[in-house]
Write an enzyme that holds these catalytic residues in place. Structure first.
Site, short mmCIF file in Angstrom:
data_model
loop_
_atom_site.label_atom_id
_atom_site.label_comp_id
_atom_site.label_asym_id
_atom_site.label_seq_id
_atom_site.Cartn_x
_atom_site.Cartn_y
_atom_site.Cartn_z
N SER A 31 0.81 -1.12 0.08
CA SER A 31 0.05 -0.02 -0.04
C SER A 31 0.75 1.20 -0.05
CB SER A 31 -0.87 0.04 1.42
OG SER A 31 -1.86 -0.99 1.42
N HIS A 62 -3.76 0.73 -4.53
CA HIS A 62 -3.28 -0.44 -5.31
C HIS A 62 -3.27 -0.64 -6.71
CE1 HIS A 62 -1.76 -3.19 -2.06
NE2 HIS A 62 -2.51 -2.34 -1.10
N HIS A 84 -5.47 -9.00 -2.03
CA HIS A 84 -5.50 -9.63 -0.56
C HIS A 84 -6.61 -10.63 -0.32
CE1 HIS A 84 -4.00 -5.46 -0.73
NE2 HIS A 84 -3.23 -5.84 0.35
N TYR A 86 -8.69 -10.64 1.79
CA TYR A 86 -9.88 -10.14 2.30
C TYR A 86 -10.67 -9.45 1.10
CZ TYR A 86 -7.34 -5.64 1.74
OH TYR A 86 -6.70 -4.23 1.49
N GLU A 87 -10.15 -9.37 0.07
CA GLU A 87 -10.72 -9.06 -1.22
C GLU A 87 -11.94 -9.96 -1.52
OE1 GLU A 87 -8.74 -6.35 -4.05
OE2 GLU A 87 -7.00 -7.15 -2.95
N ALA A 114 2.47 -2.24 4.13
CA ALA A 114 2.28 -1.23 5.25
C ALA A 114 1.58 -1.92 6.59
CB ALA A 114 1.04 -0.36 4.82
N MET A 212 -2.55 -7.07 6.87
CA MET A 212 -3.37 -8.31 6.15
C MET A 212 -2.71 -8.70 5.01
SD MET A 212 -6.53 -5.50 6.57
CE MET A 212 -6.78 -4.24 8.00
N SER A 213 -1.58 -8.62 4.81
CA SER A 213 -1.05 -9.15 3.64
C SER A 213 0.43 -10.04 3.90
CB SER A 213 -0.56 -8.15 2.67
OG SER A 213 0.50 -7.22 3.10
N ASN A 236 1.13 3.20 11.40
CA ASN A 236 0.23 3.79 12.36
C ASN A 236 0.51 2.75 13.45
OD1 ASN A 236 -1.13 1.59 10.43
ND2 ASN A 236 -2.22 1.31 12.41
N HIS A 246 -7.57 3.95 6.97
CA HIS A 246 -6.64 3.79 5.70
C HIS A 246 -5.99 4.98 5.29
CE1 HIS A 246 -5.58 1.42 2.19
NE2 HIS A 246 -6.23 2.03 1.35
N1 HPA Z 1 -3.73 -3.31 11.06
C1 HPA Z 1 -3.92 -4.10 9.90
N2 HPA Z 1 -3.45 -3.93 8.89
C2 HPA Z 1 -2.61 -2.83 8.68
C3 HPA Z 1 -2.69 -1.76 9.74
C4 HPA Z 1 -3.17 -1.97 11.02
O1 HPA Z 1 -3.09 -1.31 11.96
N3 HPA Z 1 -2.02 -0.69 9.29
C5 HPA Z 1 -1.58 -0.94 7.86
N4 HPA Z 1 -1.85 -2.18 7.95
#
Ligand code: HPA
Length: 280
Positions: A31, A62, A84, A86-87, A114, A212-213, A236, A246
């Site tokens: 990302s 993406h 991903h 989750y998609e 990320a 998540m990847s 973050n 996001h």
């Molecule tokens: N959690 C899950 N996936 C992420 C996060 C998060 O805080 N930040 C970037 N991808």
């Protein structure tokens, strides 16, 4: 699984029809980190949508383009944007590019993402070398019949993040003055961010960052005997009472981009002869 090999070979034949270029290094850019792909001296740029069987991402930030060419003089294939779990794609699709890279002749995969920092010492905008992962996706991309032509039924993950590449990344980072954290990446299914109780749990089990990847791709890379270097951009950190979003993730990725690019470029430059996993 034999059908998987057939699908990989059909994609491979398509790429070969576009270019005779043979990459040795694969890169998956997460990302907001896709800009490095634009620095490749490209010999071919192929939208995912044109590649048979290749999944196309639906997420903002993406893009979907495969770039073959050289970066720091190394023959690379760069995946700008990923799909991903989750998609809603099955794991086979999420990890298809890794199979394709292996078939193209890649021996070393650089995988980036990320991630949220759960180690309290981490700050947004820092980079973390992935030392290891904890798979909390609830599944594995290797579920189902195994094709021994692609890899073993029960692959070893004890060296999934190639120790020699981690050492190299640390040396390079200190040489060029980049602070590089190191830690354990926890991979989740997503797409929701985590509850405070989940974050506490992940910290307690030894996690330093969460995303998540990456975990599915790295499992397939290990199955394929690829060397792996994993880098997380901490986008973050968790402050009680404040969730992740996001936009914040994309903004922090934007901030860390120059440092991220110089780290990856310098690692590529310094990689000498990296043997295949078996030989390391
Ligand atoms: N959690 C899950 N996936 C992420 C996060 C998060 O805080 N930040 C970037 N991808």
């Amino acid at each position: 699984m034999e059908n998987l090999r057939k699908r990989v070979n059909e994609s491979l034949a398509f790429i070969k029809s576009r270019t005779g270029f043979s990459p040795q290094f694969g890169m998956i850019l997460g990302s907001g980190l896709g800009e490095l792909a634009d620095e490749v001296e490209a010999v071919a740029k192929i939208p995912y949508a044109e590649i048979p069987h290749f999944p196309v991402s639906t997420v903002a930030g993406h893009e979907g383009i495969l770039i073959l060419g050289t970066l720091e003089g190394r023959p690379v294939v760069v995946q700008k944007g990923r799909t991903h779990f989750y998609e809603g794609y099955p794991m086979e699709k999420v990890t298809f590019s890794v199979r394709l890279m292996k078939a193209l002749g890649v021996h070393t995969l650089v995988v980036t993402n990320a991630a949220g920092g759960i180690n309290p010492q981490f700050r947004a905008g820092e980079l973390m070398l992935i030392a290891d992962h904890i798979n909390l996706t609830g599944t594995s991309p290797l579920v189902g019949p195994n094709d021994p032509e692609l890899g073993p039924r029960f692959p070893d993950l004890s060296r999934a993040y190639t120790p020699e590449l981690r050492e190299l990344a640390k040396e390079v980072a200190s040489k060029i003055g980049i602070q590089l954290r190191e830690g354990i990446f926890v991979g989740l299914h997503g797409p929701n961010y985590e509850t405070p109780a989940e974050l506490r749990f992940m910290r307690q089990i030894g996690g330093d960052a969460v995303g998540m990847s990456t975990v599915p791709e790295v499992i397939v890379a290990a199955h394929s005997s690829l060397n792996v270097l994993g880098i997380s951009c901490i986008t973050n950190v968790f402050i009680p009472g404040k969730g992740a979003d996001h936009e914040e993730v994309l903004q922090a990725a934007e901030m860390v981009k120059p440092v991220f690019k110089s780290l990856i470029r310098s690692v590529l430059k310094e990689i000498k002869e990296v043997a295949r996993n078996e030989a390391l």
